[in-house]
Motif scaffolding. Sequence first.
Motif, short mmCIF file in Angstrom:
data_model
loop_
_atom_site.label_atom_id
_atom_site.label_comp_id
_atom_site.label_asym_id
_atom_site.label_seq_id
_atom_site.Cartn_x
_atom_site.Cartn_y
_atom_site.Cartn_z
N THR A 147 0.84 -1.21 0.00
CA THR A 147 0.00 0.00 0.00
C THR A 147 0.86 1.25 0.00
O THR A 147 0.58 2.22 -0.71
N THR A 155 11.33 3.37 5.69
CA THR A 155 11.36 1.91 5.65
C THR A 155 12.63 1.42 6.37
O THR A 155 13.62 2.15 6.43
N ARG A 156 12.55 0.20 6.88
CA ARG A 156 13.78 -0.40 7.44
C ARG A 156 14.61 -1.03 6.35
O ARG A 156 15.71 -1.47 6.59
N ARG A 157 14.07 -1.08 5.13
CA ARG A 157 14.76 -1.77 4.02
C ARG A 157 14.92 -0.82 2.83
O ARG A 157 14.34 -1.06 1.77
N ASP A 207 13.44 2.64 12.20
CA ASP A 207 12.54 1.70 12.86
C ASP A 207 11.56 2.55 13.66
O ASP A 207 11.99 3.39 14.47
N VAL A 208 10.27 2.35 13.43
CA VAL A 208 9.28 3.21 14.08
C VAL A 208 9.22 3.01 15.59
O VAL A 208 8.60 3.81 16.30
N ILE A 210 1.73 1.76 8.63
CA ILE A 210 2.45 0.74 9.40
C ILE A 210 1.51 -0.43 9.68
O ILE A 210 0.34 -0.25 10.04
N LEU A 255 -7.61 -6.32 2.61
CA LEU A 255 -7.00 -5.69 1.44
C LEU A 255 -6.85 -6.68 0.29
O LEU A 255 -6.43 -7.82 0.50
N ARG A 265 -5.97 -2.12 -2.42
CA ARG A 265 -4.87 -1.26 -1.97
C ARG A 265 -4.80 0.00 -2.82
O ARG A 265 -4.44 1.07 -2.33
#
Length: 210
Positions: free
Chosen positions: A12, A31-33, A50-51, A71, A163, A186
């Motif tokens: 999404t 993003t972590r990536r 990282d949130v 998230i 979704l 989405r």
Amino acid sequence: MKLVVFGANSPTGRLVTAMAMSAGHTVTAITRRPADFPFCDHRVQTAAADVMDADAVDWVTGGHEAVVSVIGVPPSVRPVTVCSQATYNIVKAMIGHGMRRLLCVASAGLDAADLSRAGLMRQRAIRPVVLASGRAVQRDVRRMEDIVRESGLDWTLLRPGRLITGRDVSDYRITALPASRPLTSRTDIAHALVHEVAHGEHLGETVYVS
Ligand SMILES: NC(=O)c1ccc[n+]([C@@H]2O[C@H](COP(=O)([O-])OP(=O)(O)OC[C@H]3O[C@@H](n4cnc5c(N)ncnc54)[C@H](OP(=O)(O)O)[C@@H]3O)[C@@H](O)[C@H]2O)c1
């Protein structure tokens, strides 16, 4: 507008990013990536965070006009705190930076009233462990919603149904009450987020998108 999108690398989130760029916004994608993030465009910058890390969230949030959060976490039998803790960190950062506009994706099915009789029967038929893992996430998303509502910010909570993938934007509905069998593509929830961030038609509201 200058947007920061948490969860931008989700299916999404990628749609939100693409539509926001098309609508003329600039996006900071969290993003972590970051190496996996597919966009390379002057209207998008990627930031790794990282949130769950309040300092990192504060660092990436500043300097924007609005926050969009998509998230999410997979079902788990253990307690889940990602959505609520992330949102707590985001709200705190926004207040610190004097920002106002927050849009979060929650989920239909959080309230008993959201489930049709058939839906309730289906839930009871599901194995207890599957049900328990879904409930841990639901509890976390409910806490997330409470944090948003109590934030004092200009917030909107969007609750999609299950979704699904949809190529084109449909004539989706935004309603105060849930559909009887909520399904959301989405593409449509992404479109609703980008439209809402620009137009603010549902400030301080929790709405269903289906
Ligand atoms: N699937 C459904 O049927 C359904 C139904 C109702 C509502 N929703 C909600 O709809 C939204 C979008 O769902 P989706 O299936 O497209 O995405 P998703 O697979 O749920 O991905 C969510 C994103 O959350 C990010 N995230 C999770 N933990 C994080 C952390 N600690 N730090 C930073 N980022 C973190 C991940 O980012 P990175 O891995 O890139 O870091 C991921 O891209 C979510 O909010 C979901 O809860 C889903």
